[in-house]
Write a protein that holds these residues in place. Sequence first.
Motif, PDB file in Angstrom:
ATOM      1  N   THR A   8       0.834  -1.203   0.000  1.00  0.00           N
ATOM      2  CA  THR A   8       0.000   0.000   0.000  1.00  0.00           C
ATOM      3  C   THR A   8       0.865   1.247   0.000  1.00  0.00           C
ATOM      4  O   THR A   8       0.591   2.215  -0.725  1.00  0.00           O
ATOM      5  CB  THR A   8      -0.927   0.009   1.227  1.00  0.00           C
ATOM      6  OG1 THR A   8      -1.721  -1.177   1.222  1.00  0.00           O
ATOM      7  CG2 THR A   8      -1.848   1.224   1.212  1.00  0.00           C
TER       8      THR A   8
ATOM      9  N   GLY B  52       2.278   1.966  -3.345  1.00  0.00           N
ATOM     10  CA  GLY B  52       1.267   2.602  -4.182  1.00  0.00           C
ATOM     11  C   GLY B  52       1.166   4.085  -3.907  1.00  0.00           C
ATOM     12  O   GLY B  52       1.067   4.905  -4.828  1.00  0.00           O
TER      13      GLY B  52
ATOM     14  N   TRP C 229      -1.571  -1.262  -5.192  1.00  0.00           N
ATOM     15  CA  TRP C 229      -2.803  -1.302  -4.406  1.00  0.00           C
ATOM     16  C   TRP C 229      -3.600  -2.568  -4.687  1.00  0.00           C
ATOM     17  O   TRP C 229      -4.212  -3.134  -3.784  1.00  0.00           O
ATOM     18  CB  TRP C 229      -3.653  -0.070  -4.695  1.00  0.00           C
ATOM     19  CG  TRP C 229      -3.087   1.196  -4.144  1.00  0.00           C
ATOM     20  CD1 TRP C 229      -2.286   1.334  -3.034  1.00  0.00           C
ATOM     21  CD2 TRP C 229      -3.274   2.508  -4.663  1.00  0.00           C
ATOM     22  NE1 TRP C 229      -1.969   2.655  -2.847  1.00  0.00           N
ATOM     23  CE2 TRP C 229      -2.552   3.403  -3.824  1.00  0.00           C
ATOM     24  CE3 TRP C 229      -3.971   3.029  -5.759  1.00  0.00           C
ATOM     25  CZ2 TRP C 229      -2.527   4.775  -4.047  1.00  0.00           C
ATOM     26  CZ3 TRP C 229      -3.943   4.392  -5.982  1.00  0.00           C
ATOM     27  CH2 TRP C 229      -3.231   5.263  -5.134  1.00  0.00           C
TER      28      TRP C 229
ATOM     29  N   ALA D 298      -5.532  -0.040   1.021  1.00  0.00           N
ATOM     30  CA  ALA D 298      -5.284  -0.335  -0.388  1.00  0.00           C
ATOM     31  C   ALA D 298      -6.597  -0.528  -1.132  1.00  0.00           C
ATOM     32  O   ALA D 298      -6.759  -0.081  -2.275  1.00  0.00           O
ATOM     33  CB  ALA D 298      -4.415  -1.583  -0.524  1.00  0.00           C
TER      34      ALA D 298
END
Length: 252
Positions: free
Chosen positions: A141, A144, A164, A175
């Motif tokens: 996450t 991302g 994600w 996420a």
Amino acid sequence: MAAAQASAAAGNYAAALEIWGALAHAGVPRAQNNVGACFAEGLGVERDGALAQRWLTLSAEAGDPVGQRNLASLHFKGEAIARDDKAAVRWYRAAAEQGDPEAQDMLSWMLLEGESLAADPAEARRYAELAAAQGVPTAMTRLGMLHHNAIGVERDAGEAVLWWSRAAALGEPDAQAMLGAAYHLGQGVNRNPVTAMTWLLRARASLSPLAELFHAAVLASLTEEEFAEADRRSREPLIAGEPLLPTNRAPA
């Protein structure tokens, strides 16, 4: 050790400590960690920060990465003992360099926050990538977010979505929320309101605060039938590792 772990898994920490205690006194680092962790959390014994620190320090100094990570956490939380960020960083780094994925993830977060140590986005990304390679969804996450917000890298919405999606498939709520937002806005992936709502509903069910930022806007864009379909999909079991974006990635 196996017998003690079986007792702990069954919730019988007193029985586990009888075994771990003997092994800890004999100098077994992982047993020392386990005894220290029990004192830190009050598992099978009264919570005692001084004893937790004593046993975790023995484990950490013997080179056990789990002991190093747990000692770092004890210092960082500052609940059972006085908070010591320098000691926390030292031991998280020691565990991370030995390949402990949770320590790598935590050190990555600390390097982005820039409170306990100087911010370093490049090092934060390196540790996040190491943790992500070992399957830590929060690290995925974070990667991302780094690509989405152009922190230490060029902005790449598609790369953000890929990270994600991997974390979302493992059930990571933030996420899932960000993946829902990406489908809502059509950033890095083709816009799809139903899929957006599907992920946002999953994230909301796990209490991600990020989901609330987009839920109302996506809900307003759906018909009753579309929301019902998203709700149905959101209740389906996740299949970790399942490719989520084989045909949905937005054109470059």
